[in-house]
Scaffold this active site. Structure first.
Site, PDB file in Angstrom:
ATOM      1  N   ILE A 122     -12.974  26.560 -17.569  1.00  0.00           N
ATOM      2  CA  ILE A 122     -12.576  26.041 -18.892  1.00  0.00           C
ATOM      3  C   ILE A 122     -11.858  24.710 -18.677  1.00  0.00           C
ATOM      4  O   ILE A 122     -10.876  24.649 -17.912  1.00  0.00           O
ATOM      5  CB  ILE A 122     -11.600  27.009 -19.600  1.00  0.00           C
ATOM      6  CG1 ILE A 122     -12.164  28.420 -19.678  1.00  0.00           C
ATOM      7  CG2 ILE A 122     -11.237  26.492 -20.988  1.00  0.00           C
ATOM      8  CD1 ILE A 122     -11.121  29.486 -19.998  1.00  0.00           C
ATOM      9  N   ASP A 126      -9.146  15.714 -14.592  1.00  0.00           N
ATOM     10  CA  ASP A 126      -9.202  14.725 -15.663  1.00  0.00           C
ATOM     11  C   ASP A 126     -10.690  14.445 -15.886  1.00  0.00           C
ATOM     12  O   ASP A 126     -11.359  13.881 -15.004  1.00  0.00           O
ATOM     13  CB  ASP A 126      -8.470  13.444 -15.241  1.00  0.00           C
ATOM     14  CG  ASP A 126      -8.484  12.388 -16.335  1.00  0.00           C
ATOM     15  OD1 ASP A 126      -9.337  12.462 -17.252  1.00  0.00           O
ATOM     16  OD2 ASP A 126      -7.648  11.465 -16.269  1.00  0.00           O
ATOM     17  N   ASN A 131     -13.944  22.263 -23.206  1.00  0.00           N
ATOM     18  CA  ASN A 131     -12.978  22.381 -24.312  1.00  0.00           C
ATOM     19  C   ASN A 131     -12.093  21.137 -24.451  1.00  0.00           C
ATOM     20  O   ASN A 131     -11.687  20.795 -25.558  1.00  0.00           O
ATOM     21  CB  ASN A 131     -12.113  23.624 -24.064  1.00  0.00           C
ATOM     22  CG  ASN A 131     -10.854  23.639 -24.888  1.00  0.00           C
ATOM     23  OD1 ASN A 131     -10.885  23.909 -26.088  1.00  0.00           O
ATOM     24  ND2 ASN A 131      -9.722  23.322 -24.256  1.00  0.00           N
ATOM     25  N   TYR A 149     -13.140  10.200 -33.482  1.00  0.00           N
ATOM     26  CA  TYR A 149     -13.216  11.643 -33.208  1.00  0.00           C
ATOM     27  C   TYR A 149     -14.525  12.223 -33.755  1.00  0.00           C
ATOM     28  O   TYR A 149     -15.244  12.941 -33.056  1.00  0.00           O
ATOM     29  CB  TYR A 149     -12.008  12.356 -33.828  1.00  0.00           C
ATOM     30  CG  TYR A 149     -11.987  13.839 -33.544  1.00  0.00           C
ATOM     31  CD1 TYR A 149     -11.591  14.310 -32.301  1.00  0.00           C
ATOM     32  CD2 TYR A 149     -12.386  14.764 -34.514  1.00  0.00           C
ATOM     33  CE1 TYR A 149     -11.586  15.681 -32.019  1.00  0.00           C
ATOM     34  CE2 TYR A 149     -12.383  16.125 -34.245  1.00  0.00           C
ATOM     35  CZ  TYR A 149     -11.977  16.580 -33.000  1.00  0.00           C
ATOM     36  OH  TYR A 149     -11.977  17.930 -32.726  1.00  0.00           O
ATOM     37  N   LYS A 185     -17.802  13.838 -31.617  1.00  0.00           N
ATOM     38  CA  LYS A 185     -18.305  15.213 -31.730  1.00  0.00           C
ATOM     39  C   LYS A 185     -19.767  15.226 -32.190  1.00  0.00           C
ATOM     40  O   LYS A 185     -20.536  16.101 -31.769  1.00  0.00           O
ATOM     41  CB  LYS A 185     -17.424  16.032 -32.675  1.00  0.00           C
ATOM     42  CG  LYS A 185     -15.999  16.268 -32.131  1.00  0.00           C
ATOM     43  CD  LYS A 185     -15.989  17.137 -30.874  1.00  0.00           C
ATOM     44  CE  LYS A 185     -14.579  17.514 -30.442  1.00  0.00           C
ATOM     45  NZ  LYS A 185     -14.514  18.380 -29.279  1.00  0.00           N
ATOM     46  N   THR A 208      -2.689  24.135 -33.314  1.00  0.00           N
ATOM     47  CA  THR A 208      -2.468  23.600 -31.957  1.00  0.00           C
ATOM     48  C   THR A 208      -1.856  22.217 -32.113  1.00  0.00           C
ATOM     49  O   THR A 208      -1.691  21.736 -33.237  1.00  0.00           O
ATOM     50  CB  THR A 208      -3.814  23.461 -31.220  1.00  0.00           C
ATOM     51  OG1 THR A 208      -4.629  22.524 -31.958  1.00  0.00           O
ATOM     52  CG2 THR A 208      -4.557  24.778 -31.098  1.00  0.00           C
TER      53      THR A 208
HETATM   54  N1  LIG Z   1      -7.306  22.025 -33.384  1.00  0.00           N
HETATM   55  C1  LIG Z   1      -8.281  22.061 -34.280  1.00  0.00           C
HETATM   56  O1  LIG Z   1      -8.076  22.355 -35.454  1.00  0.00           O
HETATM   57  C2  LIG Z   1      -9.692  21.756 -33.848  1.00  0.00           C
HETATM   58  C3  LIG Z   1     -10.700  21.724 -34.833  1.00  0.00           C
HETATM   59  C4  LIG Z   1     -12.015  21.503 -34.432  1.00  0.00           C
HETATM   60  C5  LIG Z   1     -12.309  21.322 -33.096  1.00  0.00           C
HETATM   61  N2  LIG Z   1     -11.292  21.336 -32.156  1.00  0.00           N
HETATM   62  C6  LIG Z   1     -11.667  21.177 -30.751  1.00  0.00           C
HETATM   63  O2  LIG Z   1     -11.167  22.295 -30.020  1.00  0.00           O
HETATM   64  C7  LIG Z   1     -10.883  21.897 -28.659  1.00  0.00           C
HETATM   65  C8  LIG Z   1      -9.473  22.305 -28.280  1.00  0.00           C
HETATM   66  O3  LIG Z   1      -8.585  21.655 -29.183  1.00  0.00           O
HETATM   67  P1  LIG Z   1      -7.034  21.995 -29.246  1.00  0.00           P
HETATM   68  O4  LIG Z   1      -6.675  22.000 -30.677  1.00  0.00           O
HETATM   69  O5  LIG Z   1      -6.721  23.152 -28.380  1.00  0.00           O
HETATM   70  O6  LIG Z   1      -6.450  20.645 -28.611  1.00  0.00           O
HETATM   71  P2  LIG Z   1      -5.080  20.392 -27.810  1.00  0.00           P
HETATM   72  O7  LIG Z   1      -4.068  21.421 -28.135  1.00  0.00           O
HETATM   73  O8  LIG Z   1      -4.754  18.953 -28.047  1.00  0.00           O
HETATM   74  O9  LIG Z   1      -5.532  20.605 -26.284  1.00  0.00           O
HETATM   75  C9  LIG Z   1      -6.471  19.728 -25.697  1.00  0.00           C
HETATM   76  C10 LIG Z   1      -6.511  20.002 -24.211  1.00  0.00           C
HETATM   77  O10 LIG Z   1      -7.382  19.006 -23.597  1.00  0.00           O
HETATM   78  C11 LIG Z   1      -6.668  18.435 -22.485  1.00  0.00           C
HETATM   79  N3  LIG Z   1      -7.140  17.084 -22.177  1.00  0.00           N
HETATM   80  C12 LIG Z   1      -6.948  15.946 -22.898  1.00  0.00           C
HETATM   81  N4  LIG Z   1      -7.486  14.894 -22.252  1.00  0.00           N
HETATM   82  C13 LIG Z   1      -8.027  15.370 -21.098  1.00  0.00           C
HETATM   83  C14 LIG Z   1      -8.703  14.785 -20.017  1.00  0.00           C
HETATM   84  N5  LIG Z   1      -8.937  13.469 -19.956  1.00  0.00           N
HETATM   85  N6  LIG Z   1      -9.124  15.580 -18.997  1.00  0.00           N
HETATM   86  C15 LIG Z   1      -8.887  16.918 -19.026  1.00  0.00           C
HETATM   87  N7  LIG Z   1      -8.227  17.533 -20.013  1.00  0.00           N
HETATM   88  C16 LIG Z   1      -7.798  16.764 -21.051  1.00  0.00           C
HETATM   89  C17 LIG Z   1      -5.230  18.452 -22.918  1.00  0.00           C
HETATM   90  O11 LIG Z   1      -4.361  18.303 -21.820  1.00  0.00           O
HETATM   91  P3  LIG Z   1      -2.970  17.459 -22.011  1.00  0.00           P
HETATM   92  O12 LIG Z   1      -2.321  17.931 -23.247  1.00  0.00           O
HETATM   93  O13 LIG Z   1      -2.232  17.776 -20.782  1.00  0.00           O
HETATM   94  O14 LIG Z   1      -3.393  16.036 -22.114  1.00  0.00           O
HETATM   95  C18 LIG Z   1      -5.133  19.851 -23.537  1.00  0.00           C
HETATM   96  O15 LIG Z   1      -4.992  20.820 -22.532  1.00  0.00           O
HETATM   97  C19 LIG Z   1     -11.151  20.407 -28.612  1.00  0.00           C
HETATM   98  O16 LIG Z   1     -12.466  20.169 -28.128  1.00  0.00           O
HETATM   99  C20 LIG Z   1     -11.051  19.976 -30.068  1.00  0.00           C
HETATM  100  O17 LIG Z   1     -11.764  18.785 -30.335  1.00  0.00           O
HETATM  101  C21 LIG Z   1     -10.006  21.534 -32.505  1.00  0.00           C
END
Ligand SMILES: NC(=O)c1ccc[n+]([C@@H]2O[C@H](COP(=O)([O-])OP(=O)(O)OC[C@H]3O[C@@H](n4cnc5c(N)ncnc54)[C@H](OP(=O)(O)O)[C@@H]3O)[C@@H](O)[C@H]2O)c1
Length: 234
Positions: free
Chosen positions: A7, A57, A84, A156, A160, A191
């Site tokens: 993941i 990364d 993810n 964004y 996607k 989140t």
């Molecule tokens: N939250 C929502 O409502 C929502 C809705 C639709 C889709 N999504 C999608 O769901 C997924 C998870 O979202 P989330 O809400 O859990 O986001 P989040 O809380 O911001 O977590 C994102 C994760 O990605 C990591 N990350 C960022 N840049 C990276 C890089 N260059 N290399 C490796 N890891 C990296 C972050 O690490 P650091 O924090 O350490 O940088 C964090 O662990 C994403 O694909 C997002 O687009 C989210």
């Protein structure tokens, strides 16, 4: 049966919930760790045999390559890759105020779109040896062109939509080798990215994604859907 999984972006949010969900099922979990400090060391203590954080990364080719070789040293095959990790760097900035010279636009594509492709390229040899042959890209409803109400959030949403196209191309390319590709909208989650006003906890999304992941898919089945398996319009 899914025995092994990688993941990306598992430090927090949905990635962390997914790691916990699969660990509860006895799956061997490799978790991409973007920053060395954080929650993952606690999970490693609780699941010393089943859980391995791997520094990652997804924008850095060397980092992705090293992650794949580290995993290959520990297991002979990978059943599931969940892409993810993502960023959302501009929120509802109107077009006139959008800084076209700044890197965030390109960085969004680099993480959200090219990150998953780098992962697939480098992890494919391990995935080919796996029994389940599933690649699950965490997409978003924001990637739907057919159903787009937005007037901003260019980077964004475009990242996607491009991830969705990537999922379709990969499905075409990898179908002869028995792979299934999914592009899954996880819902609006509480989140750091989704904010406190979001409708669901990431554990709920992780549970839905777990159920989708363990299904026996046909390569011709739907690709783009929400975390409950409802198809979404491209
Ligand atoms: N939250 C929502 O409502 C929502 C809705 C639709 C889709 N999504 C999608 O769901 C997924 C998870 O979202 P989330 O809400 O859990 O986001 P989040 O809380 O911001 O977590 C994102 C994760 O990605 C990591 N990350 C960022 N840049 C990276 C890089 N260059 N290399 C490796 N890891 C990296 C972050 O690490 P650091 O924090 O350490 O940088 C964090 O662990 C994403 O694909 C997002 O687009 C989210």
């Amino acid at each position: 049966m899914i025995k092994t999984i990688f993941i990306t972006g598992a430090d927090k949010g949905l990635g962390f919930s997914l790691a916990q969900r699969f660990l509860r099922e006895g799956t061997r979990v490799f978790a991409g760790q973007h920053h060395p400090e954080g929650n993952l060391s606690d999970l490693a203590k609780s699941f010393p045999q089943a859980f391995t954080p791997i520094p990652l990364d997804v924008t850095q080719m060397d980092s992705v390559r090293l992650a794949a070789s580290r995993v290959a040293e520990l297991i002979p095959a990978l059943d599931l890759l969940i892409n993810n990790a993502a960023v959302m760097l501009e929120t509802r900035t109107p077009l006139p105020e959008l800084d076209m010279t700044r890197l965030p636009l390109l960085e969004t594509l680099d993480v959200n779109t090219f990150g998953p492709l780098r992962m697939v390229q480098q992890f494919l040899p391990l995935l080919e040896k796996g029994d389940h042959k599933l690649i699950l890209n965490v997409s978003s409803e924001a990637g739907s062109i057919a159903d787009c109400p937005r007037e901003s959030e260019f980077a964004y949403s475009m990242s996607k939509a491009a991830l969705n196209m990537q999922s379709k191309i990969l499905q075409n390319y990898l179908k002869p080798r028995g792979f299934k590709i999914l592009a899954v909208h996880p819902g609006w989650m509480q989140t750091d990215m989704g904010g406190v006003g979001a409708t669901i906890h990431p554990d709920e999304a992780a549970d839905g994604i777990f159920k989708l992941a363990v299904k026996n898919w046909n390569p011709d089945d739907e690709i783009y859907m929400d975390y409950r398996g409802q198809p979404l319009p491209w």
